[in-house]
Design an enzyme around this catalytic site. Sequence first.
Site, short mmCIF file in Angstrom:
data_model
loop_
_atom_site.label_atom_id
_atom_site.label_comp_id
_atom_site.label_asym_id
_atom_site.label_seq_id
_atom_site.Cartn_x
_atom_site.Cartn_y
_atom_site.Cartn_z
N GLU A 208 0.85 -1.18 0.00
CA GLU A 208 0.00 0.00 0.00
C GLU A 208 0.89 1.24 0.00
O GLU A 208 2.00 1.21 0.53
CB GLU A 208 -0.92 0.01 1.23
CG GLU A 208 -1.86 -1.18 1.35
CD GLU A 208 -2.98 -1.15 0.35
OE1 GLU A 208 -3.12 -0.13 -0.36
OE2 GLU A 208 -3.72 -2.16 0.25
N ASP A 233 -19.68 -9.58 -6.86
CA ASP A 233 -19.38 -8.80 -5.66
C ASP A 233 -18.77 -7.45 -6.02
O ASP A 233 -19.05 -6.44 -5.37
CB ASP A 233 -18.43 -9.59 -4.76
CG ASP A 233 -18.34 -9.00 -3.35
OD1 ASP A 233 -19.40 -8.66 -2.77
OD2 ASP A 233 -17.22 -8.86 -2.84
#
Length: 286
Positions: A208, A233
């Site tokens: 990240e 989803d």
Amino acid sequence: MMIRQNDLSNTAAFDVKGIGELRQSAKANDPAALKTAATQFEAMFINMMMKSMRDATPQDGMMDNQQSKMFTTMMDQQTSQNLAKRGTGLADVLIRQLTQAAQLQPFPSDAPAAPVAVAAPVASASAAPARTQAPHVRAFQEKLEVHAQEASRTTGIPAKFMLGQAALESGWGKHEIKGRDGATSHNLFGIKAGANWTGKVAEAVTTEYVNGVAQTRVEKFRAYDSYADSFKDYAKLITGNKRYEKVLASAGDASSFAQGLQRAGYATDPNYAAKLTRIIKHSLVG
């Protein structure tokens, strides 16, 4: 939200698509992006050497359990990143060689499709000439296009855009998130398992970016029974979360769609929109 690699026992905190990014950066004549990708690949190379040395060392002590191995792996990854930032010379060699190669000829696997007349019908993935797509790209699109088309009817987002995002997040399906037993999670979009998720999960080491600086973390991600469920989803997430309203509104243009996802916080990679736009425009057909 991009996953860098997914086996906790054999994971590097680097983009395993490093070679592809190096080639893309050289082709785009972007010195800054090329330097970043080359340094990342240098770190991955250093980490591989460190792992080889650890594998050659007997590991049968009391502290050699799964958890200690995981943290040792993460420590090696961070050490590799630090060494690469200081520089060993490998990144500079890669930059010189790839820059020279890009000046001599384009990379065929990233070449855009041939121009199509305005009135010509849109070609399907199965009808695309072999020369317009690399084999792994064509196989990926043909395998998942039916699920992307179904999600497109629900979201209004072109199937090609979602296929591009799935390709970016999963490394064209080669680096899917896997569970501890090695089974795939079918998670093509890097969707994390938050507090409200009650389904199956799979853990993975991911990179990240915080204020532009890459950080290694172990995160939990949603796991599905099929790729169809993954697309369903994703469609539910995009249409049900208000922060993606502008993304849906800009789904008619690849660049606007990709930039909207980045602004909405879908991924922390500062180059996410550029990477996604490039894949949609130059790799996929339809």
